[in-house]
Motif scaffolding. Structure first.
Motif, PDB file in Angstrom:
ATOM      1  N   THR A   1       0.796  -1.220   0.000  1.00 44.70           N
ATOM      2  CA  THR A   1       0.000   0.000   0.000  1.00 44.70           C
ATOM      3  C   THR A   1       0.829   1.271   0.000  1.00 44.70           C
ATOM      4  O   THR A   1       0.613   2.167  -0.826  1.00 44.70           O
ATOM      5  N   LEU A   2       1.785   1.356   0.937  1.00 46.32           N
ATOM      6  CA  LEU A   2       2.537   2.597   1.080  1.00 46.32           C
ATOM      7  C   LEU A   2       3.544   2.817  -0.045  1.00 46.32           C
ATOM      8  O   LEU A   2       3.972   3.956  -0.268  1.00 46.32           O
ATOM      9  N   ILE A   3       3.925   1.754  -0.746  1.00 45.45           N
ATOM     10  CA  ILE A   3       4.876   1.914  -1.853  1.00 45.45           C
ATOM     11  C   ILE A   3       4.178   1.720  -3.205  1.00 45.45           C
ATOM     12  O   ILE A   3       4.051   2.669  -3.986  1.00 45.45           O
ATOM     13  N   VAL A   4       3.724   0.490  -3.495  1.00 46.90           N
ATOM     14  CA  VAL A   4       3.202   0.198  -4.830  1.00 46.90           C
ATOM     15  C   VAL A   4       1.922   0.990  -5.121  1.00 46.90           C
ATOM     16  O   VAL A   4       1.788   1.608  -6.184  1.00 46.90           O
ATOM     17  N   CYS A   5       0.962   0.969  -4.189  1.00 46.46           N
ATOM     18  CA  CYS A   5      -0.290   1.704  -4.417  1.00 46.46           C
ATOM     19  C   CYS A   5      -0.045   3.210  -4.516  1.00 46.46           C
ATOM     20  O   CYS A   5      -0.702   3.903  -5.304  1.00 46.46           O
ATOM     21  N   THR A   6       0.893   3.715  -3.713  1.00 46.90           N
ATOM     22  CA  THR A   6       1.200   5.150  -3.763  1.00 46.90           C
ATOM     23  C   THR A   6       1.801   5.530  -5.106  1.00 46.90           C
ATOM     24  O   THR A   6       1.469   6.581  -5.670  1.00 46.90           O
ATOM     25  N   VAL A   7       2.664   4.677  -5.650  1.00 47.76           N
ATOM     26  CA  VAL A   7       3.235   4.939  -6.971  1.00 47.76           C
ATOM     27  C   VAL A   7       2.124   5.010  -8.012  1.00 47.76           C
ATOM     28  O   VAL A   7       2.101   5.906  -8.866  1.00 47.76           O
ATOM     29  N   SER A   8       1.177   4.065  -7.954  1.00 50.58           N
ATOM     30  CA  SER A   8       0.064   4.076  -8.911  1.00 50.58           C
ATOM     31  C   SER A   8      -0.740   5.369  -8.806  1.00 50.58           C
ATOM     32  O   SER A   8      -1.119   5.962  -9.819  1.00 50.58           O
ATOM     33  N   ALA A   9      -0.994   5.801  -7.577  1.00 49.61           N
ATOM     34  CA  ALA A   9      -1.760   7.033  -7.374  1.00 49.61           C
ATOM     35  C   ALA A   9      -1.007   8.245  -7.921  1.00 49.61           C
ATOM     36  O   ALA A   9      -1.591   9.107  -8.599  1.00 49.61           O
ATOM     37  N   LEU A  10       0.289   8.320  -7.647  1.00 53.10           N
ATOM     38  CA  LEU A  10       1.088   9.457  -8.120  1.00 53.10           C
ATOM     39  C   LEU A  10       1.193   9.480  -9.643  1.00 53.10           C
ATOM     40  O   LEU A  10       1.231  10.552 -10.257  1.00 53.10           O
ATOM     41  N   LEU A  11       1.241   8.298 -10.262  1.00 59.82           N
ATOM     42  CA  LEU A  11       1.302   8.237 -11.729  1.00 59.82           C
ATOM     43  C   LEU A  11       0.068   8.890 -12.343  1.00 59.82           C
ATOM     44  O   LEU A  11       0.160   9.608 -13.344  1.00 59.82           O
ATOM     45  N   VAL A  12      -1.087   8.639 -11.740  1.00 55.83           N
ATOM     46  CA  VAL A  12      -2.337   9.213 -12.249  1.00 55.83           C
ATOM     47  C   VAL A  12      -2.376  10.725 -12.025  1.00 55.83           C
ATOM     48  O   VAL A  12      -2.811  11.487 -12.892  1.00 55.83           O
ATOM     49  N   LEU A  13      -1.881  11.177 -10.861  1.00 52.04           N
ATOM     50  CA  LEU A  13      -1.980  12.589 -10.498  1.00 52.04           C
ATOM     51  C   LEU A  13      -0.929  13.472 -11.164  1.00 52.04           C
ATOM     52  O   LEU A  13      -1.167  14.654 -11.406  1.00 52.04           O
ATOM     53  N   THR A  14       0.242  12.917 -11.445  1.00 49.52           N
ATOM     54  CA  THR A  14       1.327  13.744 -11.993  1.00 49.52           C
ATOM     55  C   THR A  14       1.335  13.829 -13.513  1.00 49.52           C
ATOM     56  O   THR A  14       1.974  14.720 -14.078  1.00 49.52           O
ATOM     57  N   THR A  15       0.651  12.913 -14.177  1.00 46.93           N
ATOM     58  CA  THR A  15       0.685  12.891 -15.650  1.00 46.93           C
ATOM     59  C   THR A  15      -0.516  13.566 -16.295  1.00 46.93           C
ATOM     60  O   THR A  15      -0.592  13.656 -17.519  1.00 46.93           O
ATOM     61  N   GLY A  16      -1.458  14.011 -15.466  1.00 49.90           N
ATOM     62  CA  GLY A  16      -2.638  14.680 -16.009  1.00 49.90           C
ATOM     63  C   GLY A  16      -3.709  13.748 -16.516  1.00 49.90           C
ATOM     64  O   GLY A  16      -4.698  14.194 -17.106  1.00 49.90           O
TER      65      GLY A  16
END
Length: 477
Positions: free
Chosen positions: A318-333
């Motif tokens: 959760t704190l690593i893999v899921c966070t990466v997935s969330a950031l990918l969606v938020l940072t790429t528009g």
């Protein structure tokens, strides 16, 4: 069908979320929030010893192999496909509450794994077996313990059978997606071949026993996680300037969603808390009682030491893999607050695919397809193994072997079935597993506290302890 949909939504609303978060808080309070106080030690004993061959105590597989077996069940397609849906459903703030659920969930999973080791048994083949049904039966005791243990084992097994078919469809779908991205004709045939390949590979591994599963997962889980995280890190580096803004949206949106999304869709405070916690639990499985079935075979000198690997699973999942997935969606528009409700609904299921495509083109689709296939494949291998252990608990070793074969044939059904409404059935049966498991864990929270104290108050196990505060010799198993 509407009745069952409403029942599933109600179960996974306040009843289960209160049980999971409230129960996790009770365990955290009784153990002194050890997951925060002893975080450096936990990381040293897990991340720092991932590939160590040094093992003490009794067991069938190494502590790391047991952890990767359990982690293979929780780290799957949900980390890639499901996590972005909470952002589209309730805004970025839901990610914050996913983190909160993970922090509390570490204590829950620690308790599940530690109790799984404490109450494990050896079967007729000489292998260590254990899990939620074992510690609920023995830890609660009496007829109540027997009933709750059998109830939990039965509904978990019933949930896993169709889940194997659904997971197979997801894995085959990843291969079909890869074929489409490269313009291959007749992707339906590719899908069928993929399903047959999954059946053969799973059968070879699962029917090789717990040692074979441990040997496969200890290589497969780190490999698949590293592939996804490396490519994810490259994409985040390409969009580095957007990372601070993404974290700001997560923090602000957690308490004031309208400041981030302007009230679009279901972005209310209730929605973001419920979505974040529910998806966090769905991903890391803390509270479901699944992990101890994999950990029960671990070679360890103390139940609490193996419990630390339970904390590790939640951190990675959760704190690593899921966070990466969330950031990918938020940072790429791929997600932005100006999207209409219809646009969000359309983009949500394919959000990460769009991220990889926009960053790497067809190579991105290939990488994501491989990641999805490996994530799901590892899950299928482990949950098929779980059906064996559940069947063994309910009906005996021979019956467990038969049920293991039946579970692998559920893979073949993916050629003929789609299970459009299976998600609702799975949610209900899994809810019927979570409820007694969490009630049992709260009832046994005193035992979890004692196991934690026996470990951290004894310098033989925890170097930071000055002396044991418990009477008697330290527990070795």
């Amino acid at each position: 069908m509407d009745f069952f949909v409403k029942l599933a939504n109600w179960l996974w609303g306040p009843p289960i979320l209160i049980l999971i978060v409230g129960g996790g808080l009770i365990i955290s309070l009784r153990t002194g929030f050890f997951q925060i106080r002893y975080l450096p030690f936990i990381l040293k004993e897990t991340f720092g010893k991932m590939f160590s061959k040094e093992t003490e105590g009794e067991g069938t597989v190494s502590a790391f192999q047991a952890m990767t077996t359990a982690l293979a069940s929780s780290i799957g397609a949900a980390n890639i496909v499901v996590v972005p849906t909470i952002i589209f459903a309730a805004g970025p703030g839901a990610v914050f509450w996913m983190w909160v659920a993970a922090i509390v969930g570490q204590a829950t999973k620690f308790g599940e794994v530690a109790l799984g080791i404490k109450y494990r048994k050896t079967n007729k083949d000489g292998d260590f077996v254990g899990g939620a049904c074992y510690y609920l039966k023995e830890g609660i005791g009496g007829n109540l313990g027997k009933i709750i243990g059998a109830f939990t084992a039965f509904f978990f097994m019933i949930e896993i059978f169709p889940s194997i078919t659904l997971q197979t469809l997801s894995a085959a779908g990843a291969i079909e997606m890869m074929g489409s991205s490269f313009g291959m004709a007749n992707t339906g045939l590719i899908k069928t071949i993929a399903i047959i390949a999954i059946f053969i590979l799973t059968s070879l591994v699962v029917h090789g026993g717990v040692k074979a599963i441990g040997e496969v997962t200890e290589k497969l889980v780190p490999f698949m996680a590293v592939i996804y995280l490396v490519f994810g890190a490259i994409i985040l580096a390409m969009n580095f300037s957007a990372i601070p803004g993404a974290f700001k949206m997560i923090i602000v949106g957690a308490f004031n969603p309208k400041a981030v999304v302007g009230g679009v869709g279901g972005a209310t405070l209730k929605a973001i808390i419920q979505n974040g916690i529910a998806r966090g639990v769905y991903s890391n499985e803390a509270g479901m009682g699944s992990a101890p079935y994999g950990h029960a075979a671990a070679t360890t000198d103390h139940p609490a030491r193996q419990g630390l690997w339970g904390c590790f699973e939640v951190i990675v999942d959760t704190l690593i893999v899921c966070t990466v997935s969330a950031l990918l969606v938020l940072t790429t528009g791929v997600w932005n607050p100006e999207m209409s409700a219809a646009e969000m609904k359309a983009v949500s299921p394919v959000a990460i695919e769009r991220v990889f495509n926009s960053s790497f083109g067809s190579i991105g689709s290939l990488v994501l397809s491989v990641c999805l296939f490996l994530f799901v494949m590892s899950t299928i291998i482990v949950i098929a193994f779980y059906t064996d252990k559940l069947g063994e608990y309910l009906f005996g070793t021979k019956a467990g072997n038969i049920i293991r074969w039946l579970s692998t044939f559920m893979i073949i059904l993916a050629i003929f079935l789609s299970f459009d409404n299976a998600g609702t059935f799975l949610d209900i049966t899994l809810g019927l597993v979570v409820i007694p498991n969490m009630i049992g864990l709260v009832m046994m929270s005193g035992q979890i506290k004692d196991l934690k104290n026996d470990f951290f108050n004894n310098p033989e196990f925890y170097p930071g302890a000055k002396k044991s505060k418990l009477k008697g010799a330290p527990s070795k198993n």
